[in-house]
Scaffold this motif. Structure first.
Motif, PDB file in Angstrom:
ATOM      1  N   MET A   1       0.749  -0.967  -0.245  1.00  0.00           N
ATOM      2  CA  MET A   1      -0.560  -0.085   0.207  1.00  0.00           C
ATOM      3  C   MET A   1       0.651   1.345  -0.111  1.00  0.00           C
ATOM      4  O   MET A   1       1.699   1.585   0.591  1.00  0.00           O
ATOM      5  CB  MET A   1      -0.870  -0.233   1.427  1.00  0.00           C
ATOM      6  N   GLY A   2       0.498   2.231  -1.007  1.00  0.00           N
ATOM      7  CA  GLY A   2       0.946   3.552  -0.838  1.00  0.00           C
ATOM      8  C   GLY A   2       1.061   3.989   0.526  1.00  0.00           C
ATOM      9  O   GLY A   2       0.047   4.101   1.716  1.00  0.00           O
ATOM     10  N   LYS A   3       1.565   5.175   0.460  1.00  0.00           N
ATOM     11  CA  LYS A   3       2.038   6.123   1.826  1.00  0.00           C
ATOM     12  C   LYS A   3       2.406   7.379   1.303  1.00  0.00           C
ATOM     13  O   LYS A   3       2.521   8.043   0.021  1.00  0.00           O
ATOM     14  CB  LYS A   3       3.159   5.694   2.376  1.00  0.00           C
ATOM     15  N   ILE A   4       1.435   8.689   2.262  1.00  0.00           N
ATOM     16  CA  ILE A   4       1.293   9.849   1.958  1.00  0.00           C
ATOM     17  C   ILE A   4       2.405  10.190   2.723  1.00  0.00           C
ATOM     18  O   ILE A   4       1.845  10.279   4.135  1.00  0.00           O
ATOM     19  CB  ILE A   4       0.311  10.310   1.637  1.00  0.00           C
ATOM     20  N   VAL A   5       3.136  11.490   2.908  1.00  0.00           N
ATOM     21  CA  VAL A   5       3.870  12.366   3.684  1.00  0.00           C
ATOM     22  C   VAL A   5       3.528  13.523   3.108  1.00  0.00           C
ATOM     23  O   VAL A   5       4.024  14.748   2.332  1.00  0.00           O
ATOM     24  CB  VAL A   5       5.200  11.604   3.276  1.00  0.00           C
ATOM     25  N   ALA A   6       2.487  14.230   4.133  1.00  0.00           N
ATOM     26  CA  ALA A   6       2.537  15.605   3.721  1.00  0.00           C
ATOM     27  C   ALA A   6       3.157  17.070   4.740  1.00  0.00           C
ATOM     28  O   ALA A   6       3.587  16.559   6.044  1.00  0.00           O
ATOM     29  CB  ALA A   6       1.094  15.653   4.258  1.00  0.00           C
ATOM     30  N   VAL A   7       3.682  17.728   4.382  1.00  0.00           N
ATOM     31  CA  VAL A   7       4.724  18.422   4.450  1.00  0.00           C
ATOM     32  C   VAL A   7       4.138  20.148   4.300  1.00  0.00           C
ATOM     33  O   VAL A   7       4.397  20.305   3.112  1.00  0.00           O
ATOM     34  CB  VAL A   7       6.066  18.382   3.259  1.00  0.00           C
ATOM     35  N   GLY A   8       4.686  20.478   4.823  1.00  0.00           N
ATOM     36  CA  GLY A   8       3.757  22.105   4.647  1.00  0.00           C
ATOM     37  C   GLY A   8       5.129  22.989   5.172  1.00  0.00           C
ATOM     38  O   GLY A   8       5.598  23.618   6.306  1.00  0.00           O
ATOM     39  N   GLY A   9       5.699  23.157   4.532  1.00  0.00           N
ATOM     40  CA  GLY A   9       6.646  24.455   4.307  1.00  0.00           C
ATOM     41  C   GLY A   9       7.875  23.913   4.729  1.00  0.00           C
ATOM     42  O   GLY A   9       8.117  22.495   5.964  1.00  0.00           O
ATOM     43  N   GLY A  10       8.592  25.144   5.411  1.00  0.00           N
ATOM     44  CA  GLY A  10      10.083  24.663   5.771  1.00  0.00           C
ATOM     45  C   GLY A  10      10.993  23.860   5.219  1.00  0.00           C
ATOM     46  O   GLY A  10      12.209  23.478   6.337  1.00  0.00           O
ATOM     47  N   PHE A  11      11.137  23.245   4.330  1.00  0.00           N
ATOM     48  CA  PHE A  11      11.945  22.189   3.745  1.00  0.00           C
ATOM     49  C   PHE A  11      13.035  23.064   2.860  1.00  0.00           C
ATOM     50  O   PHE A  11      13.145  22.295   1.549  1.00  0.00           O
ATOM     51  CB  PHE A  11      11.450  20.861   2.853  1.00  0.00           C
ATOM     52  N   ASP A  12      12.874  24.599   2.767  1.00  0.00           N
ATOM     53  CA  ASP A  12      13.846  24.566   1.734  1.00  0.00           C
ATOM     54  C   ASP A  12      15.259  24.416   2.337  1.00  0.00           C
ATOM     55  O   ASP A  12      15.923  25.171   1.303  1.00  0.00           O
ATOM     56  CB  ASP A  12      12.953  26.921   1.652  1.00  0.00           C
ATOM     57  N   GLU A  13      15.865  24.386   2.993  1.00  0.00           N
ATOM     58  CA  GLU A  13      16.520  24.604   3.392  1.00  0.00           C
ATOM     59  C   GLU A  13      17.519  23.128   2.569  1.00  0.00           C
ATOM     60  O   GLU A  13      16.934  22.037   2.972  1.00  0.00           O
ATOM     61  CB  GLU A  13      17.360  24.379   4.747  1.00  0.00           C
ATOM     62  N   VAL A  14      18.844  23.363   2.532  1.00  0.00           N
ATOM     63  CA  VAL A  14      19.313  21.353   1.405  1.00  0.00           C
ATOM     64  C   VAL A  14      19.087  20.695   2.927  1.00  0.00           C
ATOM     65  O   VAL A  14      18.774  19.554   1.800  1.00  0.00           O
ATOM     66  CB  VAL A  14      20.443  22.255   0.996  1.00  0.00           C
ATOM     67  N   ARG A  15      19.760  20.939   4.376  1.00  0.00           N
ATOM     68  CA  ARG A  15      20.306  19.930   4.845  1.00  0.00           C
ATOM     69  C   ARG A  15      18.835  19.331   5.221  1.00  0.00           C
ATOM     70  O   ARG A  15      17.939  18.398   5.113  1.00  0.00           O
ATOM     71  CB  ARG A  15      20.884  20.585   5.700  1.00  0.00           C
ATOM     72  N   GLU A  16      17.533  20.380   5.298  1.00  0.00           N
ATOM     73  CA  GLU A  16      15.685  19.914   5.311  1.00  0.00           C
ATOM     74  C   GLU A  16      16.068  18.803   4.331  1.00  0.00           C
ATOM     75  O   GLU A  16      14.903  17.932   5.092  1.00  0.00           O
ATOM     76  CB  GLU A  16      15.890  20.389   6.050  1.00  0.00           C
ATOM     77  N   ASP A  17      15.707  19.681   3.454  1.00  0.00           N
ATOM     78  CA  ASP A  17      15.006  18.544   2.069  1.00  0.00           C
ATOM     79  C   ASP A  17      15.974  17.703   1.987  1.00  0.00           C
ATOM     80  O   ASP A  17      15.334  16.289   1.761  1.00  0.00           O
ATOM     81  CB  ASP A  17      15.538  19.272   0.985  1.00  0.00           C
TER      82      ASP A  17
END
Length: 118
Positions: free
Chosen positions: A1-17
């Motif tokens: 079964m597939g998974k959904i990962v919902a992310v709401g902003g804040g992942f613009d930094e290379v390390r976090e992304d």
């Protein structure tokens, strides 16, 4: 079964992304998952940095440009169906905003409402 990962902003930094990339790759259970970028909210402006990060992490990368009139529904379905990870970044939608503004205007016109008297 597939998974959904919902992310709401804040992942613009290379390390976090990169942490997000590794996490989503791990969720697929595959060494080299297929990554699909759908940059529709940016009027199909492809973020090459995002593609590069997924590629360097070990993904096969592709894009789905929904403004490309040459794509058939079958081709769109094939791209989506074969992807292990689909990233649909948010932001100000240059595609939907003009449509919504036009639609709102049409609604106001049809009902006789004006922006001032709601």
């Amino acid at each position: 079964m597939g998974k959904i990962v919902a992310v709401g902003g804040g992942f613009d930094e290379v390390r976090e992304d990169y942490s997000l990339i590794l996490h989503t790759m791990e969720l697929t259970g595959k060494a080299h998952p297929r990554f699909l970028l759908t940059p529709t909210s940016a009027f199909d402006n492809v973020n090459r940095d995002t593609l590069s990060r997924y590629f360097k992490a070990g993904c096969e990368v592709d894009t789905l440009l929904l403004t490309d009139a040459r794509l058939t529904e079958e081709e769109i379905a094939q791209k989506i169906g074969s992807a292990d990870i689909i990233r649909a970044p948010g932001g100000k939608s240059e595609i939907s905003d003009p449509y919504l503004a036009q639609n709102r205007h049409g609604h106001i016109h049809e009902t006789g409402l004006s922006p001032r008297n709601g």
